[in-house]
Design a protein around this motif. Sequence first.
Motif, short mmCIF file in Angstrom:
data_model
loop_
_atom_site.label_atom_id
_atom_site.label_comp_id
_atom_site.label_asym_id
_atom_site.label_seq_id
_atom_site.Cartn_x
_atom_site.Cartn_y
_atom_site.Cartn_z
N HIS A 368 0.85 -1.18 0.00
CA HIS A 368 0.00 0.00 0.00
C HIS A 368 0.90 1.25 0.00
O HIS A 368 1.74 1.39 0.89
CB HIS A 368 -0.90 0.02 1.23
CG HIS A 368 -1.72 -1.23 1.39
ND1 HIS A 368 -2.96 -1.40 0.80
CD2 HIS A 368 -1.46 -2.39 2.07
CE1 HIS A 368 -3.43 -2.59 1.12
NE2 HIS A 368 -2.55 -3.21 1.88
N ALA A 369 0.71 2.12 -0.96
CA ALA A 369 1.52 3.34 -1.05
C ALA A 369 0.75 4.53 -0.50
O ALA A 369 -0.42 4.74 -0.84
CB ALA A 369 1.93 3.60 -2.49
N ARG A 370 1.42 5.30 0.36
CA ARG A 370 0.83 6.52 0.91
C ARG A 370 1.80 7.67 0.61
O ARG A 370 2.97 7.62 1.00
CB ARG A 370 0.59 6.39 2.42
CG ARG A 370 -0.38 5.26 2.78
CD ARG A 370 -1.77 5.54 2.23
NE ARG A 370 -2.74 4.47 2.49
CZ ARG A 370 -3.06 3.53 1.62
NH1 ARG A 370 -2.48 3.51 0.41
NH2 ARG A 370 -3.95 2.61 1.93
N ILE A 371 1.31 8.68 -0.09
CA ILE A 371 2.14 9.76 -0.61
C ILE A 371 1.87 11.02 0.21
O ILE A 371 0.72 11.39 0.44
CB ILE A 371 1.84 10.02 -2.10
CG1 ILE A 371 1.94 8.69 -2.90
CG2 ILE A 371 2.79 11.06 -2.66
CD1 ILE A 371 3.29 7.99 -2.81
N SER A 372 2.94 11.71 0.62
CA SER A 372 2.81 12.77 1.62
C SER A 372 2.22 14.06 1.08
O SER A 372 1.89 14.96 1.84
CB SER A 372 4.18 13.07 2.25
OG SER A 372 5.06 13.62 1.29
N CYS A 373 2.04 14.17 -0.24
CA CYS A 373 1.44 15.37 -0.82
C CYS A 373 0.37 14.95 -1.82
O CYS A 373 0.27 13.77 -2.18
CB CYS A 373 2.50 16.23 -1.50
SG CYS A 373 3.30 15.43 -2.92
N PRO A 374 -0.43 15.87 -2.31
CA PRO A 374 -1.40 15.55 -3.37
C PRO A 374 -0.70 15.21 -4.69
O PRO A 374 0.51 15.42 -4.84
CB PRO A 374 -2.22 16.84 -3.49
CG PRO A 374 -2.01 17.59 -2.21
CD PRO A 374 -0.60 17.25 -1.80
N PRO A 375 -1.44 14.68 -5.66
CA PRO A 375 -0.83 14.39 -6.97
C PRO A 375 -0.25 15.66 -7.60
O PRO A 375 -0.82 16.75 -7.50
CB PRO A 375 -2.01 13.86 -7.80
CG PRO A 375 -3.01 13.38 -6.81
CD PRO A 375 -2.86 14.26 -5.61
N LEU A 376 0.89 15.50 -8.26
CA LEU A 376 1.52 16.60 -8.99
C LEU A 376 0.83 16.71 -10.35
O LEU A 376 1.15 15.98 -11.28
CB LEU A 376 3.01 16.35 -9.16
CG LEU A 376 3.82 16.23 -7.86
CD1 LEU A 376 5.25 15.79 -8.16
CD2 LEU A 376 3.82 17.54 -7.11
N VAL A 377 -0.11 17.62 -10.45
CA VAL A 377 -0.89 17.79 -11.67
C VAL A 377 -0.32 18.92 -12.53
O VAL A 377 -0.45 18.90 -13.75
CB VAL A 377 -2.37 18.06 -11.32
CG1 VAL A 377 -3.19 18.36 -12.58
CG2 VAL A 377 -2.96 16.85 -10.59
N TYR A 378 0.34 19.89 -11.92
CA TYR A 378 0.88 21.05 -12.62
C TYR A 378 2.40 21.06 -12.50
O TYR A 378 2.95 20.81 -11.43
CB TYR A 378 0.31 22.35 -12.03
CG TYR A 378 -1.19 22.48 -12.11
CD1 TYR A 378 -1.79 23.16 -13.17
CD2 TYR A 378 -2.00 21.92 -11.13
CE1 TYR A 378 -3.18 23.29 -13.24
CE2 TYR A 378 -3.39 22.04 -11.20
CZ TYR A 378 -3.96 22.73 -12.26
OH TYR A 378 -5.33 22.85 -12.33
N GLY A 379 3.08 21.38 -13.60
CA GLY A 379 4.52 21.56 -13.52
C GLY A 379 4.86 22.81 -12.73
O GLY A 379 4.07 23.74 -12.65
N CYS A 380 6.06 22.84 -12.14
CA CYS A 380 6.45 23.98 -11.31
C CYS A 380 7.13 25.06 -12.15
O CYS A 380 8.19 24.81 -12.73
CB CYS A 380 7.39 23.53 -10.20
SG CYS A 380 7.99 24.90 -9.18
N PRO A 381 6.57 26.27 -12.21
CA PRO A 381 7.22 27.35 -12.95
C PRO A 381 8.11 28.22 -12.07
O PRO A 381 8.61 29.24 -12.53
CB PRO A 381 6.02 28.18 -13.45
CG PRO A 381 5.00 28.01 -12.38
CD PRO A 381 5.21 26.65 -11.77
#
Length: 473
Positions: A368-381
């Motif tokens: 079971h994977a638990r990720i500490s942040c939300p999904p990365l949907v937007y690239g970082c500018p």
Amino acid sequence: MGGFFGTISVKDCVNDLFYGTDYNSHLGTRRAGMVTFDKTKGFSRSIHSLERNYFRSKFEDELEQFHGSQGVGVISDTDPQPIIVNSHLGRYAVVTVAKINNIREIADSLLAQRIHFSEQSANKINQTELVALLINMGNTFVDGINRVFDQVEGSCSMLILTEDGIILARDRYGRTPIVIGKKEGAYAATSETSCFPNLDYKVVRDVGPGEIVKIKADGIEVMQEPIGQEHICSFLWVYYGFPTSDYDGVNVEDMRERNGFIMGEEDDTEADCVCGVPDSGVGMAIGYAEGHGIPYKRAVLKYTPTWPRSFTPGNQSRRDLVAKMKLIPNRAILEGKRVVFCDDSIVRGTQLRDNVRTFFDYGAREVHARISCPPLVYGCPFINFTSSKSDLELLSRRIIQQFEGKPDEKLEQYATTDSPEYIRMVNEMARQLGITTLKFNKIENLIKAIGLPKCRVCTHCFDGSGLCHKASR
């Protein structure tokens, strides 16, 4: 991303500069540089590539060539620096932590004014030189720095080594930090407070967004009060920050444990143990174990003697192999177990897929994977926290393209926790990665764990917020 360190003292500063800069090594993998100033010997500078070696191995044998009681150093993920300048403002050296999205536009404007570039980095414009050229157009350092803030789309923080002190200028939105430290007879400024304890510095304060400060051996001069609205990068706590570092008084490891506790407390998944993917997943896993009431186990460990951190080979398959080689699973803990493993984020998903496959190969019953942040949907500018050249390198965007035919369709819906699009995307991620279950942290819980108001934290990569690049003065 990158990090820097500067110090000014009543006595020789070379050792502090060397070790302080080295403590930023986790922030960059491409170039490093140091420069000192001595009243009789002037500026002494050295720049090296870090793509095959580490900072200390490159600079240790050169320390005797540095002289003086003030200096700055940088670990860079962009271009060779520091840049040394002789201008109407005087002689100075500058280092930056920056991502300049409109670099070509600014460069063309400067060239049209017959202002020329001398530094080249793989036939590209050196963005730190570009910053120096903009500074030189000002009547004063403050004027010149504000020209940088006015023109740069993205972010830019800098240290400027002058002949009579070090000027600190934090990005107008405060997306990257600068923290001031002090000890008897010396001041220092750095991206990471983890530089301070072993060099005997005590934290004085953070530099505010858009604030310009000069440090000398005997004090601090505020040249410009903070002028911007802070949007400090949330990914500093999620991934980039060293566990002992503080940003705005919020400790990285403490935040990660708090973040994991909140997620573990909310999760109803039955499991036998939890582990963290080293290094940035460990704090979250410790918190998750406490919140969920299951034991924390070191089911996978990082092999540190020869893999302290990954250099970045140019070949993608070799990068993937490096990422795999430094993590070693423990069959005795994994075999027959229902395992929750915590990781900081999912970018491309390649390393995570390999980890999941290895866990099952070593006998795990469920993963079971638990990720500490939300999904990365937007690239970082703003700060370049990944080496992605395109948003399509994000696993989320590839799945959105698969579902919608275009990678930028319905992004707001896909970024909204528990929307039908979000659920479909996460389920497809789990399927492609071979995970028993996959859950991401909620943005509300991430902000709660950080403990700062949402308006002061940049969460653009999760929800697309914070699109302003430049602030009005």
